[in-house]
Design an enzyme around this catalytic site. Sequence first.
Site, PDB file in Angstrom:
ATOM      1  N   SER A 177       8.173  10.565  -1.444  1.00  0.00           N
ATOM      2  CA  SER A 177       7.650  11.727  -0.721  1.00  0.00           C
ATOM      3  C   SER A 177       6.713  11.317   0.405  1.00  0.00           C
ATOM      4  O   SER A 177       6.539  12.057   1.379  1.00  0.00           O
ATOM      5  CB  SER A 177       6.948  12.685  -1.682  1.00  0.00           C
ATOM      6  OG  SER A 177       5.932  12.031  -2.419  1.00  0.00           O
TER       7      SER A 177
ATOM      8  N   HIS B  86      -5.434  -5.779  -3.593  1.00  0.00           N
ATOM      9  CA  HIS B  86      -6.285  -5.901  -2.415  1.00  0.00           C
ATOM     10  C   HIS B  86      -6.454  -7.346  -1.963  1.00  0.00           C
ATOM     11  O   HIS B  86      -7.148  -7.609  -0.984  1.00  0.00           O
ATOM     12  CB  HIS B  86      -7.658  -5.282  -2.683  1.00  0.00           C
ATOM     13  CG  HIS B  86      -7.669  -3.795  -2.596  1.00  0.00           C
ATOM     14  ND1 HIS B  86      -8.703  -3.014  -3.059  1.00  0.00           N
ATOM     15  CD2 HIS B  86      -6.753  -2.921  -2.112  1.00  0.00           C
ATOM     16  CE1 HIS B  86      -8.442  -1.738  -2.854  1.00  0.00           C
ATOM     17  NE2 HIS B  86      -7.250  -1.659  -2.281  1.00  0.00           N
ATOM     18  N   THR B  87      -5.853  -8.282  -2.685  1.00  0.00           N
ATOM     19  CA  THR B  87      -5.841  -9.658  -2.201  1.00  0.00           C
ATOM     20  C   THR B  87      -5.093  -9.759  -0.882  1.00  0.00           C
ATOM     21  O   THR B  87      -5.287 -10.707  -0.125  1.00  0.00           O
ATOM     22  CB  THR B  87      -5.211 -10.599  -3.251  1.00  0.00           C
ATOM     23  OG1 THR B  87      -5.304 -11.940  -2.786  1.00  0.00           O
ATOM     24  CG2 THR B  87      -3.743 -10.266  -3.498  1.00  0.00           C
TER      25      THR B  87
ATOM     26  N   ASP C  92       8.717   8.843  -5.684  1.00  0.00           N
ATOM     27  CA  ASP C  92       9.860   9.637  -5.225  1.00  0.00           C
ATOM     28  C   ASP C  92      10.045   9.588  -3.719  1.00  0.00           C
ATOM     29  O   ASP C  92      10.806  10.374  -3.148  1.00  0.00           O
ATOM     30  CB  ASP C  92       9.698  11.090  -5.664  1.00  0.00           C
ATOM     31  CG  ASP C  92       8.536  11.801  -4.974  1.00  0.00           C
ATOM     32  OD1 ASP C  92       7.675  11.111  -4.375  1.00  0.00           O
ATOM     33  OD2 ASP C  92       8.479  13.044  -5.039  1.00  0.00           O
TER      34      ASP C  92
ATOM     35  N   THR D 138      -8.379 -15.091   1.875  1.00  0.00           N
ATOM     36  CA  THR D 138      -6.988 -15.544   1.937  1.00  0.00           C
ATOM     37  C   THR D 138      -6.093 -14.312   2.002  1.00  0.00           C
ATOM     38  O   THR D 138      -5.195 -14.120   1.179  1.00  0.00           O
ATOM     39  CB  THR D 138      -6.625 -16.408   0.706  1.00  0.00           C
ATOM     40  OG1 THR D 138      -6.885 -15.650  -0.483  1.00  0.00           O
ATOM     41  CG2 THR D 138      -7.458 -17.673   0.679  1.00  0.00           C
TER      42      THR D 138
ATOM     43  N   GLY E 111       4.446  10.832  -7.975  1.00  0.00           N
ATOM     44  CA  GLY E 111       5.260   9.820  -8.635  1.00  0.00           C
ATOM     45  C   GLY E 111       6.075   9.083  -7.590  1.00  0.00           C
ATOM     46  O   GLY E 111       6.035   9.389  -6.395  1.00  0.00           O
TER      47      GLY E 111
ATOM     48  N   PRO F 292      -7.161   7.828  -5.290  1.00  0.00           N
ATOM     49  CA  PRO F 292      -8.493   7.283  -5.580  1.00  0.00           C
ATOM     50  C   PRO F 292      -9.167   6.808  -4.302  1.00  0.00           C
ATOM     51  O   PRO F 292      -8.541   6.143  -3.472  1.00  0.00           O
ATOM     52  CB  PRO F 292      -8.207   6.119  -6.541  1.00  0.00           C
ATOM     53  CG  PRO F 292      -6.766   5.787  -6.323  1.00  0.00           C
ATOM     54  CD  PRO F 292      -6.091   7.057  -5.932  1.00  0.00           C
TER      55      PRO F 292
ATOM     56  N   GLU G  19       2.650  14.332   3.323  1.00  0.00           N
ATOM     57  CA  GLU G  19       1.670  13.383   2.782  1.00  0.00           C
ATOM     58  C   GLU G  19       1.207  12.364   3.818  1.00  0.00           C
ATOM     59  O   GLU G  19       0.032  12.011   3.864  1.00  0.00           O
ATOM     60  CB  GLU G  19       2.275  12.631   1.588  1.00  0.00           C
ATOM     61  CG  GLU G  19       2.432  13.453   0.339  1.00  0.00           C
ATOM     62  CD  GLU G  19       3.175  12.695  -0.750  1.00  0.00           C
ATOM     63  OE1 GLU G  19       3.073  11.454  -0.793  1.00  0.00           O
ATOM     64  OE2 GLU G  19       3.871  13.343  -1.556  1.00  0.00           O
TER      65      GLU G  19
ATOM     66  N   HIS H 220       0.578   4.463  -2.601  1.00  0.00           N
ATOM     67  CA  HIS H 220       0.286   5.809  -2.111  1.00  0.00           C
ATOM     68  C   HIS H 220       1.433   6.770  -2.382  1.00  0.00           C
ATOM     69  O   HIS H 220       1.211   7.983  -2.482  1.00  0.00           O
ATOM     70  CB  HIS H 220      -0.055   5.761  -0.621  1.00  0.00           C
ATOM     71  CG  HIS H 220      -1.456   5.307  -0.355  1.00  0.00           C
ATOM     72  ND1 HIS H 220      -2.330   5.996   0.457  1.00  0.00           N
ATOM     73  CD2 HIS H 220      -2.151   4.247  -0.829  1.00  0.00           C
ATOM     74  CE1 HIS H 220      -3.500   5.371   0.487  1.00  0.00           C
ATOM     75  NE2 HIS H 220      -3.404   4.302  -0.277  1.00  0.00           N
ATOM     76  N   ASP H 221       2.630   6.260  -2.504  1.00  0.00           N
ATOM     77  CA  ASP H 221       3.754   7.103  -2.883  1.00  0.00           C
ATOM     78  C   ASP H 221       3.649   7.490  -4.360  1.00  0.00           C
ATOM     79  O   ASP H 221       3.667   8.662  -4.721  1.00  0.00           O
ATOM     80  CB  ASP H 221       5.075   6.382  -2.626  1.00  0.00           C
ATOM     81  CG  ASP H 221       6.280   7.251  -2.970  1.00  0.00           C
ATOM     82  OD1 ASP H 221       6.241   8.466  -2.677  1.00  0.00           O
ATOM     83  OD2 ASP H 221       7.260   6.723  -3.526  1.00  0.00           O
TER      84      ASP H 221
ATOM     85  N   ARG I 299       0.831  -1.208   0.000  1.00  0.00           N
ATOM     86  CA  ARG I 299       0.000   0.000   0.000  1.00  0.00           C
ATOM     87  C   ARG I 299       0.866   1.258   0.000  1.00  0.00           C
ATOM     88  O   ARG I 299       0.556   2.250  -0.666  1.00  0.00           O
ATOM     89  CB  ARG I 299      -0.906  -0.023   1.228  1.00  0.00           C
ATOM     90  CG  ARG I 299      -1.875   1.150   1.282  1.00  0.00           C
ATOM     91  CD  ARG I 299      -2.703   1.124   2.553  1.00  0.00           C
ATOM     92  NE  ARG I 299      -3.605   2.269   2.583  1.00  0.00           N
ATOM     93  CZ  ARG I 299      -3.908   2.949   3.683  1.00  0.00           C
ATOM     94  NH1 ARG I 299      -3.393   2.599   4.851  1.00  0.00           N
ATOM     95  NH2 ARG I 299      -4.728   3.972   3.631  1.00  0.00           N
TER      96      ARG I 299
END
Length: 324
Positions: free
Chosen positions: A79, A194-195, A77, A249, A75, A164, A91, A69-70, A65
């Site tokens: 951050s 998301h598995t 980087d 699972t 991009g 998103p 962030e 999110h980075d 994740r």
Amino acid sequence: MANFSPKTVPCLTVLLMFTIIVPQSKASLNANYYSQTCPQAEKIIRETVYSASIHDPKVPARLLRLFFHDCFIRGCDASVLLDSTVGNQAEKDGPPNISLASFYVIDDAKAKLEATCPKTVTCADIVAIAARDVVTISGGPYWNVLKGRKDGRVSKASETINLPAPTFNVSQLIQSFGNRGLGLKDLVALSGGHTLGFSHCSSFESRLRNFSALHDIDPSMNIELAQELRKKCPKPNKDKNAGDFFDSTSSTFDNNYFNQLLAGKGVFGSDQALVGDNRTRWNVESFAKDQNLFFREFAASMVKLGNVGVIEDGEVRIKCRVVN
């Protein structure tokens, strides 16, 4: 990608109005970037990630994740790793990122790399390699991570509004992914991340009660799942850690996520929406039938995502939480 157990971000119209376009990288990345300067880099990162995952089974989903999110903001980087300062909220303190965790694993890997080959391996590359490693150790595919990213110096909590949201419909997801140079197949394949993992109630409870004027529960959700989630997420809910796993699972990287979507058992509205839209349903069905196909496409999309917004004029941070 659809974010990993983030808190729901309100006001989708505002979200779309301020969506930023993160360009595809013009920087030159390659799989052998550290072969001369730090040949032990990937081994050090892999061993650090594996050790952390053995002690805490939540680490794989959290590091995967973290990569998404980075890359989805400025991009890839790093951050997202920067701490807030007196004059700037970073962030990681933006509403969708409050529940990000396991930063310490990246810190540990960086400290070991600094001891072995100082001022050489970037935090951005560590995050990208760690994301691959957690997928592999969880039973998923392996791919060669392209390296050579530089670490950014800017991190703003206000920009996390561009992640998103778990309430997005397919059109909104397509726009969000498209702004980062990612197509329909990338959208569905990367959603398959998301598995792994867990979501807090705040990200999906709007589907469980007072969903619309006509439906108390989101009609696209399997009724048995909805009743189960209502018990796990009561009103009022005093347990901030309450929630549910994305699939049955959740510690294994497999294609079970897609089979659950076809059964109406997607936890996020943005996940379940992939089945209800003809533009994405066929990919869901294909990945549900063929795990090897999903693995191939996921690996390809991860390489593509890893090339989003890579900067050439950044730095190699000595510590991932602060600029040099």
